[in-house]
Write a protein that holds these residues in place. Structure first.
Motif, PDB file in Angstrom:
ATOM      1  N   ALA A 192       0.857  -1.189   0.000  1.00 21.50           N
ATOM      2  CA  ALA A 192       0.000   0.000   0.000  1.00 21.50           C
ATOM      3  C   ALA A 192       0.889   1.234   0.000  1.00 21.50           C
ATOM      4  N   CYS A 223      -3.149   0.416  -3.981  1.00 23.58           N
ATOM      5  CA  CYS A 223      -3.017  -0.970  -3.544  1.00 23.58           C
ATOM      6  C   CYS A 223      -2.405  -1.840  -4.632  1.00 23.58           C
ATOM      7  N   ALA A 229      -8.558  -0.650  -2.386  1.00 20.51           N
ATOM      8  CA  ALA A 229      -8.780   0.125  -1.166  1.00 20.51           C
ATOM      9  C   ALA A 229     -10.242   0.009  -0.738  1.00 20.51           C
ATOM     10  N   ASN A 232     -12.681   1.326   6.010  1.00 22.26           N
ATOM     11  CA  ASN A 232     -12.661   0.520   7.225  1.00 22.26           C
ATOM     12  C   ASN A 232     -13.955   0.598   8.022  1.00 22.26           C
ATOM     13  N   SER A 241      -5.790   6.810   5.910  1.00 21.43           N
ATOM     14  CA  SER A 241      -5.754   5.988   7.123  1.00 21.43           C
ATOM     15  C   SER A 241      -7.086   5.296   7.407  1.00 21.43           C
ATOM     16  N   SER A 244      -8.122   0.369   3.879  1.00 18.77           N
ATOM     17  CA  SER A 244      -7.160  -0.728   3.879  1.00 18.77           C
ATOM     18  C   SER A 244      -7.165  -1.413   2.518  1.00 18.77           C
ATOM     19  N   CYS A 245      -6.022  -1.942   2.134  1.00 16.26           N
ATOM     20  CA  CYS A 245      -5.932  -2.697   0.876  1.00 16.26           C
ATOM     21  C   CYS A 245      -6.333  -4.141   1.169  1.00 16.26           C
ATOM     22  N   ARG A 246      -7.449  -4.549   0.565  1.00 18.39           N
ATOM     23  CA  ARG A 246      -7.933  -5.912   0.811  1.00 18.39           C
ATOM     24  C   ARG A 246      -8.396  -6.536  -0.520  1.00 18.39           C
TER      25      ARG A 246
END
Length: 246
Positions: A192, A223, A229, A232, A241, A244-246
């Motif tokens: 990331a 990502c 991205a 959250n 912030s 999250s990269c998932r």
């Protein structure tokens, strides 16, 4: 794009003989003109003589040479044949020159991986000149050719909303060279990378195509493919912030 220059990266083994390379050594060589998909690490991209038309940051240079066309205002349907053209003098088209290595069958990158080299690429998803989908498919072919292990030496970062090299409704200001150096020298692969919008007051220049409802300093994580991205569920939507990269 930030074009690479011929430069040896001093580090462990800096006392080696001239021209000698250690495994994983970072070497930046002349980048392909207008090659927006960033290929760094062992950037063994040569400036080829006799190459056909190239797409630069501001225009298309057809073969035989003629006044460049401004890609911001030109007709894309007219430009595409120009970058695919060749002639008796210019035997390689700009499209071929700027395509990813081993385009249809990227088995030729096996020696690169074997000696510990690393490669990082990025591509604006809204690029009107070169298809980000084509780059994604190339990475899938590379992964197949490497037995599902392409991520061991290559990472691809699509940039959502970004046009050819920059602009568009995108967070288009980011550093991929620093993470690449860290990967080569410390063995930490990039997953990331924080990217920023170029809003009012940005030292790198203002991106006039940013949506009006974005804050000037919006950030997002870029990502490594195939992750994306995702929010959250808490935190400010304008901050990397909160994703999250998932």
């Amino acid at each position: 794009m930030p074009h690479a220059r011929a430069e040896d990266h001093a580090g462990p083994g800096a006392g080696r003989r001239q021209g000698e390379q250690r495994p994983g050594h970072l070497q930046r060589l002349p980048a392909r003109r207008g090659h927006c998909r960033q290929q760094l690490g062992h950037l063994e991209v040569r400036q080829q003589r006799g190459a056909g038309p190239a797409v630069g940051g501001h225009g298309v240079h057809p073969a035989p040479p003629a006044a460049p066309a401004d890609i911001a205002s030109a007709n894309i349907d007219v430009l595409l044949p120009a970058i695919s053209a060749t002639s008796a003098t210019y035997k390689e088209s700009g499209l071929s020159l700027m395509g990813p290595p081993g385009h249809g069958n990227p088995t030729n990158l096996a020696p690169l991986r074997a000696r510990g080299a690393k490669m990082v690429l990025y591509h604006g998803v809204s690029d009107a000149i070169f298809s980000a989908e084509d780059t994604r498919q190339w990475f899938e072919r590379l992964n197949t050719a490497q037995g599902g292990k392409a991520a061991d030496f290559a990472r691809y970062f699509p940039v959502p909303g970004m046009n050819h090299c920059s602009a568009g409704p995108a967070t288009d200001q980011f550093d991929l060279l620093g993470p690449l150096v860290k990967w080569v020298e410390q063995g930490v692969p990039p997953q990331a990378v924080t990217a920023s919008a170029r809003g009012t007051g940005n030292a790198g220049g203002v991106n006039a195509e940013l949506p009006a409802d974005w804050t000037p300093n919006r950030t997002r994580p870029l990502c490594a493919y195939p992750t994306v991205a995702r929010y959250n569920g808490t935190g400010p939507a304008e901050s990397a912030s909160s994703f999250s990269c998932r």
